[in-house]
Design an enzyme around this catalytic site. Structure first.
Site, PDB file in Angstrom:
ATOM      1  N   ARG A   1       0.989  -1.280  -0.317  1.00  0.00           N
ATOM      2  CA  ARG A   1      -0.024  -0.305  -0.113  1.00  0.00           C
ATOM      3  C   ARG A   1       0.804   1.019   0.160  1.00  0.00           C
ATOM      4  O   ARG A   1       2.242   1.258   0.627  1.00  0.00           O
ATOM      5  CB  ARG A   1      -0.671   0.383   1.284  1.00  0.00           C
ATOM      6  CG  ARG A   1      -1.267   1.351   1.170  1.00  0.00           C
ATOM      7  CD  ARG A   1      -2.700   1.790   2.422  1.00  0.00           C
ATOM      8  NE  ARG A   1      -3.749   0.722   1.996  1.00  0.00           N
ATOM      9  CZ  ARG A   1      -4.693   1.615   2.526  1.00  0.00           C
ATOM     10  NH1 ARG A   1      -4.831   2.561   3.549  1.00  0.00           N
ATOM     11  NH2 ARG A   1      -6.496   1.156   2.448  1.00  0.00           N
TER      12      ARG A   1
ATOM     13  N   HIS B   1      -7.587   0.571  -6.303  1.00  0.00           N
ATOM     14  CA  HIS B   1      -7.782   0.030  -4.868  1.00  0.00           C
ATOM     15  C   HIS B   1      -8.367  -0.818  -5.316  1.00  0.00           C
ATOM     16  O   HIS B   1      -9.362  -1.273  -5.335  1.00  0.00           O
ATOM     17  CB  HIS B   1      -8.282   0.941  -4.626  1.00  0.00           C
ATOM     18  CG  HIS B   1      -8.401   0.245  -2.843  1.00  0.00           C
ATOM     19  ND1 HIS B   1      -7.815  -0.344  -2.602  1.00  0.00           N
ATOM     20  CD2 HIS B   1      -9.077   1.263  -1.542  1.00  0.00           C
ATOM     21  CE1 HIS B   1      -7.984  -0.242  -1.174  1.00  0.00           C
ATOM     22  NE2 HIS B   1      -8.741   0.429  -0.477  1.00  0.00           N
TER      23      HIS B   1
ATOM     24  N   GLN C   1     -10.649  -2.699  -2.908  1.00  0.00           N
ATOM     25  CA  GLN C   1     -11.980  -2.823  -2.100  1.00  0.00           C
ATOM     26  C   GLN C   1     -12.417  -3.197  -3.042  1.00  0.00           C
ATOM     27  O   GLN C   1     -13.828  -2.951  -2.717  1.00  0.00           O
ATOM     28  CB  GLN C   1     -11.372  -0.709  -2.126  1.00  0.00           C
ATOM     29  CG  GLN C   1     -12.639  -0.134  -1.485  1.00  0.00           C
ATOM     30  CD  GLN C   1     -13.185  -0.450  -0.018  1.00  0.00           C
ATOM     31  OE1 GLN C   1     -12.065  -0.180   0.581  1.00  0.00           O
ATOM     32  NE2 GLN C   1     -14.264  -0.881   0.226  1.00  0.00           N
TER      33      GLN C   1
ATOM     34  N   ASP D   1     -17.033   8.394  -0.553  1.00  0.00           N
ATOM     35  CA  ASP D   1     -15.504   8.673  -0.945  1.00  0.00           C
ATOM     36  C   ASP D   1     -15.279   9.530   0.426  1.00  0.00           C
ATOM     37  O   ASP D   1     -16.163  10.840  -0.026  1.00  0.00           O
ATOM     38  CB  ASP D   1     -14.848   7.953  -1.477  1.00  0.00           C
ATOM     39  CG  ASP D   1     -13.269   7.775  -0.985  1.00  0.00           C
ATOM     40  OD1 ASP D   1     -12.384   8.044   0.208  1.00  0.00           O
ATOM     41  OD2 ASP D   1     -11.934   7.617  -1.884  1.00  0.00           O
TER      42      ASP D   1
ATOM     43  N   CYS E   1     -16.150   3.572   1.174  1.00  0.00           N
ATOM     44  CA  CYS E   1     -14.622   2.326   1.292  1.00  0.00           C
ATOM     45  C   CYS E   1     -14.122   2.542   3.461  1.00  0.00           C
ATOM     46  O   CYS E   1     -14.080   1.646   3.193  1.00  0.00           O
ATOM     47  CB  CYS E   1     -14.109   2.766   0.645  1.00  0.00           C
ATOM     48  SG  CYS E   1     -13.536   4.007   0.289  1.00  0.00           S
TER      49      CYS E   1
ATOM     50  N   ARG F   1     -13.946  -6.458   3.333  1.00  0.00           N
ATOM     51  CA  ARG F   1     -12.179  -6.456   2.996  1.00  0.00           C
ATOM     52  C   ARG F   1     -11.933  -7.984   3.366  1.00  0.00           C
ATOM     53  O   ARG F   1     -11.111  -8.270   2.322  1.00  0.00           O
ATOM     54  CB  ARG F   1     -12.115  -5.198   3.993  1.00  0.00           C
ATOM     55  CG  ARG F   1     -12.833  -3.880   3.178  1.00  0.00           C
ATOM     56  CD  ARG F   1     -12.183  -3.324   1.556  1.00  0.00           C
ATOM     57  NE  ARG F   1     -11.158  -3.847   1.304  1.00  0.00           N
ATOM     58  CZ  ARG F   1      -9.907  -2.866   1.803  1.00  0.00           C
ATOM     59  NH1 ARG F   1     -10.021  -1.930   2.488  1.00  0.00           N
ATOM     60  NH2 ARG F   1      -8.752  -3.100   0.992  1.00  0.00           N
TER      61      ARG F   1
HETATM   62  N1   CP Z   1     -11.046   1.576   2.639  1.00  0.00           N
HETATM   63  C1   CP Z   1      -9.649   0.578   3.434  1.00  0.00           C
HETATM   64  O1   CP Z   1      -9.109   0.628   1.658  1.00  0.00           O
HETATM   65  O2   CP Z   1      -9.612   1.602   4.117  1.00  0.00           O
HETATM   66  P1   CP Z   1      -7.990   1.556   5.314  1.00  0.00           P
HETATM   67  O3   CP Z   1      -7.592   3.095   4.125  1.00  0.00           O
HETATM   68  O4   CP Z   1      -8.673   1.026   6.936  1.00  0.00           O
HETATM   69  O5   CP Z   1      -7.449   0.206   4.712  1.00  0.00           O
END
Ligand code: CP
Length: 326
Positions: A108, A135, A138, A231, A272, A312
């Site tokens: 990430r 992403h 997600q 978002d 998300c 997730r």
């Molecule tokens: N939606 C998401 O990616 O959450 P985090 O940033 O907590 O991983």
């Protein structure tokens, strides 16, 4: 058609055929049922997994960690202070070292090129846990949540209201097109998605029965939608844009009135997460107008945000098992 994803990286949805996406969703549903039944998995037994995080995370980090442990693997978290991330060692060199020690690598971070380079050099499956552009894990959780609510995804309409150029919007556009869904991006013109991506997505949708529309009109965008998606208005790294985003995105806040504009009482609300929906965080207490969704919607009967967050775990587990599991 038999789908075999063994050894493949999972970097962006453009790389995966419709059947491959459906396979991942079916596997996620199966793994979710298995976990709910109390059965232990051994699909990743004895494997070592590196979890690289340049940015903070709650859901993605926890989902990868728990998915590893559920299936018998060992997760090792490496934060931005722990390894070089291109500062004193090239990403290609880091990738080759990690690939000699680990069986799979999650990343990430900011630049999408970093995860592409990791995948090119690691020699083991690499998974994108979020980059500035995409992403993809997600998206799988988003549509698993819709599938649980509505059944067959083909023909379902998802309206995303907010910044139409961020990694979540990009992934929704591509993923929905691959699955024959109708995606609407509802944004001010300044935040419309990249024209080249819109053209590529429309091309995909023309082969699957899906569609993509981009509009600044909330009424046109949400009419008939099965899901409305939000978002945050400023992504990680865009904190200096908060005032500007409040100015241009205020009309796109998800309200009970907007939910009613769909004309469908069964429309669900997705996000998300993390979300600004009240004043109970440091950031929203300082910027009360930053809220992209009313608390009444977030906490209301149409909200599925915590089912989506749980998904997730099951979808990330499916990605790891499909690309690496035995
Ligand atoms: N939606 C998401 O990616 O959450 P985090 O940033 O907590 O991983």
């Amino acid at each position: 058609m038999t789908v075999d994803l063994k050894g493949r990286p999972f970097l962006k949805l453009l790389d995966f055929a419709p059947d491959e996406n459906r396979h991942l969703l079916a596997l996620a549903a199966e793994l979710k049922d298995k976990k709910k039944s109390g059965a232990r998995g051994r699909a990743l037994d004895g494997l070592n997994i590196a979890l690289l995080f340049e940015k903070p995370s709650t859901r993605t980090r926890c989902a990868f960690t728990v998915a590893c442990i559920d299936e018998g693997a060992h997760p090792e978290y490496l934060g931005k202070g722990d390894i070089q991330f291109g500062k004193k060692e090239t990403v290609a060199d880091t990738a080759r070292v990690l690939g000699r020690m680990f069986d799979g690598v999650e990343f990430r971070g900011f630049s999408h090129q970093t995860v592409e380079t990791l995948a090119e050099y690691a020699g083991v499956p690499v998974w994108n846990g979020l980059t500035d552009d995409w992403h993809p894990t997600q998206f799988l959780a988003d549509v698993l949540t819709m599938q649980e609510e509505f059944g067959d995804l083909k023909g379902q309409t998802l309206a995303y209201a907010g910044d139409g150029r961020n990694n979540v919007a990009n992934s929704l556009m591509v993923g929905c097109a691959k699955l024959g869904m109708h995606c609407r991006i509802v944004s001010p013109e300044d935040l419309f998605p990249e024209p080249d991506l819109v053209a590529a997505v429309k091309e995909i949708a023309s082969t699957t029965g899906g569609s993509l529309s981009v509009t600044s009109s909330v009424e046109d965008g949400v009419r008939g939608a099965d899901a409305i998606y939000a978002d945050v208005w400023a992504s990680m790294g865009e904190e200096d844009l908060i005032a500007e985003r409040i100015r241009i995105l205020g009309a796109y806040k998800i309200t009970e009135k907007m939910m009613a504009l769909t004309g469908k009482p069964g429309t669900i609300f997705l996000h998300c997460l993390p979300a600004f929906h009240n004043l109970d965080t440091e950031v929203s207490a300082k910027n009360p107008d930053i809220q992209e969704v009313e608390d009444a919607v977030f906490e209301g009967p149409q909200s599925r945000v915590f089912d989506q967050a749980e998904n997730r775990l099951h979808t990330i587990k499916a990605v790891m098992v499909a690309t690496l599991g035995n």
